[in-house]
Enzyme design. Structure first.
Site, mmCIF file in Angstrom:
data_model
loop_
_atom_site.group_PDB
_atom_site.id
_atom_site.type_symbol
_atom_site.label_atom_id
_atom_site.label_comp_id
_atom_site.label_asym_id
_atom_site.label_seq_id
_atom_site.Cartn_x
_atom_site.Cartn_y
_atom_site.Cartn_z
ATOM 1 N N SER A 143 -11.136 12.171 -13.700
ATOM 2 C CA SER A 143 -10.892 12.459 -12.272
ATOM 3 C C SER A 143 -10.555 14.756 -12.435
ATOM 4 O O SER A 143 -10.630 14.922 -13.635
ATOM 5 C CB SER A 143 -9.533 12.353 -12.783
ATOM 6 O OG SER A 143 -7.848 13.014 -11.652
ATOM 7 N N TYR A 156 -0.475 10.075 -16.473
ATOM 8 C CA TYR A 156 -2.137 9.458 -15.270
ATOM 9 C C TYR A 156 -2.866 10.838 -15.900
ATOM 10 O O TYR A 156 -3.767 11.061 -16.185
ATOM 11 C CB TYR A 156 -1.817 10.039 -14.045
ATOM 12 C CG TYR A 156 -3.546 10.047 -12.955
ATOM 13 C CD1 TYR A 156 -3.832 8.159 -12.788
ATOM 14 C CD2 TYR A 156 -4.320 10.922 -12.557
ATOM 15 C CE1 TYR A 156 -5.074 8.853 -11.865
ATOM 16 C CE2 TYR A 156 -5.289 10.472 -11.842
ATOM 17 C CZ TYR A 156 -5.270 9.408 -11.752
ATOM 18 O OH TYR A 156 -6.488 9.214 -11.424
HETATM 19 P P1 NAP Z 1 -7.928 1.831 -5.436
HETATM 20 O O1 NAP Z 1 -8.591 1.617 -4.518
HETATM 21 O O2 NAP Z 1 -6.111 1.890 -5.776
HETATM 22 O O3 NAP Z 1 -9.291 0.722 -6.794
HETATM 23 C C1 NAP Z 1 -8.227 1.085 -7.979
HETATM 24 C C2 NAP Z 1 -8.757 -0.464 -8.407
HETATM 25 O O4 NAP Z 1 -8.341 -0.917 -9.633
HETATM 26 C C3 NAP Z 1 -8.616 -1.645 -7.543
HETATM 27 O O5 NAP Z 1 -9.238 -2.629 -7.693
HETATM 28 C C4 NAP Z 1 -7.526 -2.281 -8.997
HETATM 29 O O6 NAP Z 1 -7.738 -3.872 -8.849
HETATM 30 C C5 NAP Z 1 -8.076 -1.999 -10.082
HETATM 31 N N1 NAP Z 1 -7.169 -2.269 -11.087
HETATM 32 C C6 NAP Z 1 -6.128 -1.541 -11.230
HETATM 33 N N2 NAP Z 1 -5.267 -2.224 -12.177
HETATM 34 C C7 NAP Z 1 -5.358 -3.018 -12.854
HETATM 35 C C8 NAP Z 1 -5.377 -3.707 -13.764
HETATM 36 N N3 NAP Z 1 -4.194 -3.929 -14.616
HETATM 37 N N4 NAP Z 1 -6.755 -4.876 -14.274
HETATM 38 C C9 NAP Z 1 -7.274 -5.156 -13.757
HETATM 39 N N5 NAP Z 1 -8.138 -3.942 -12.299
HETATM 40 C C10 NAP Z 1 -6.934 -3.279 -12.417
HETATM 41 O O7 NAP Z 1 -8.112 3.473 -5.924
HETATM 42 P P2 NAP Z 1 -9.167 4.131 -6.331
HETATM 43 O O8 NAP Z 1 -9.180 5.611 -5.307
HETATM 44 O O9 NAP Z 1 -10.505 3.754 -5.786
HETATM 45 O O10 NAP Z 1 -9.179 4.590 -7.577
HETATM 46 C C11 NAP Z 1 -10.724 4.048 -8.845
HETATM 47 C C12 NAP Z 1 -10.603 4.890 -9.902
HETATM 48 O O11 NAP Z 1 -10.844 6.614 -9.655
HETATM 49 C C13 NAP Z 1 -9.557 5.282 -10.741
HETATM 50 O O12 NAP Z 1 -9.685 5.077 -11.973
HETATM 51 C C14 NAP Z 1 -8.745 6.846 -9.614
HETATM 52 O O13 NAP Z 1 -7.537 6.562 -11.205
HETATM 53 C C15 NAP Z 1 -10.075 7.252 -9.867
HETATM 54 N N6 NAP Z 1 -9.989 8.596 -9.330
HETATM 55 C C16 NAP Z 1 -9.200 8.240 -7.633
HETATM 56 C C17 NAP Z 1 -9.107 9.167 -7.008
HETATM 57 C C18 NAP Z 1 -8.840 9.049 -5.660
HETATM 58 O O14 NAP Z 1 -8.531 10.771 -4.859
HETATM 59 N N7 NAP Z 1 -9.429 8.184 -5.346
HETATM 60 C C19 NAP Z 1 -9.369 10.692 -7.548
HETATM 61 C C20 NAP Z 1 -9.581 10.981 -9.135
HETATM 62 C C21 NAP Z 1 -10.022 9.508 -9.735
HETATM 63 P P3 NAP Z 1 -6.193 -3.660 -7.585
HETATM 64 O O15 NAP Z 1 -6.259 -4.191 -6.607
HETATM 65 O O16 NAP Z 1 -6.027 -5.410 -8.203
HETATM 66 O O17 NAP Z 1 -5.207 -3.041 -7.959
#
Ligand code: NAP
Length: 251
Positions: A143, A156
């Site tokens: 991140s 986080y």
């Molecule tokens: P998201 O749409 O909320 O996706 C998160 C994913 O993680 C979902 O598939 C979720 O499953 C899964 N997950 C959460 N808790 C879990 C658990 N206990 N066991 C198994 N799976 C779990 O968010 P995203 O933005 O795509 O995030 C993906 C990654 O990118 C994360 O590590 C996040 O921190 C990172 N990130 C995102 C951003 C951004 O701007 N979006 C920026 C920097 C980093 P469910 O659908 O079942 O909850």
């Protein structure tokens, strides 16, 4: 000349592949030729359909990454049903927001256990297999808060700073074993994870003002970086944290 981005014959496992960044990365790897295990607590039926439509095998692996109990079985099932494991993408992650003065132990543990502890032990389980297999690729989703402090997201920031450190540690230990460990640090990407920020008009405007590219990222913007780090094109890249942020960190 052989295409260094060709993943035919490879097997990838992507955590949190039912939505957002994980879904986009799983699809990019499948389009490049990989079969994909879709790992998570919500069955990634939609992603599986799209992987199969791309002509690749998809395996849905049910796993809750808020604990480490499912970690060994993720690798066992993937290798048992898809035959091998070449690429692990540690993408699953959560965020909790609160002032540091009010932050609860529950919000600390939930985030650190999912984003950092499970990432380490799943990487360990995958690497044990990759060492026997002769190599592999591990890609951690970090991140901007792997570099910056952020605000109101104590657990986080701790977890993602930890992901950056672990990426380098694991690269140091496993590079000579043929395993590349690297990370991608996404900027502001339009997903469920950032829905609250997108909905907050003032924060949204501040964010956009600082992004040189002038827009939020889309999950598909992460595909190219993931493919690079998953492919032989990055065989001499170890311990790198690749920002994909529309220029945010250059500002
Ligand atoms: P998201 O749409 O909320 O996706 C998160 C994913 O993680 C979902 O598939 C979720 O499953 C899964 N997950 C959460 N808790 C879990 C658990 N206990 N066991 C198994 N799976 C779990 O968010 P995203 O933005 O795509 O995030 C993906 C990654 O990118 C994360 O590590 C996040 O921190 C990172 N990130 C995102 C951003 C951004 O701007 N979006 C920026 C920097 C980093 P469910 O659908 O079942 O909850």
């Amino acid at each position: 000349m052989t295409n260094p981005f060709d993943l035919r014959g490879k097997v990838a496992a992507v955590t949190g592949a039912n939505t957002g960044i994980g879904q986009a990365i799983a699809l990019t790897l499948a389009e490049a030729g990989a079969d994909v295990a879709l790992v998570g607590r919500t069955a990634a039926e939609d992603t599986a359909g799209q992987v199969r439509a791309a002509g690749r095998r998809a395996l849905i692996v049910d796993a809750d990454l808020s604990t480490t109990v499912d970690v060994a079985s993720i690798v066992e099932r993937t290798v048992g049903e898809l035959g091998r494991l070449d690429i692990l993408v540690n993408n699953a992650g959560i965020i909790r927001r609160n002032d540091a003065l009010e932050f609860t132990e529950e919000d600390w543990d939930a985030v650190v256990d999912t984003n950092l502890k499970s990432l380490f032990f799943l990487s360990q389980a995958a690497a044990r297999h990759m060492v026997e297999q002769g190599g592999g690729k591990i890609i951690n989703i970090a991140s901007l808060l792997s570099f910056q402090g952020g605000i109101r997201v104590a657990s986080y920031t701790a977890s993602k700073s930890g992901v950056a450190g672990l990426t380098k540690l694991l690269a140091n230990e496993w590079a000579a074993k043929g395993i590349n460990v690297n990370a991608i640090a996404p900027g502001y990407i339009a997903t469920n994870n950032t829905a609250a920020l997108q909905a907050d008009e003032a924060r949204n405007r501040q964010i956009l003002e600082r992004i040189p590219a002038g827009r939020w990222g889309e999950p598909s913007d992460l595909g190219g970086a993931a493919l690079f780090l998953a492919s032989s094109a990055s065989d001499y890249v170890h311990g790198h944290i690749l920002t994909v942020d529309g220029g945010w960190m250059a500002r």
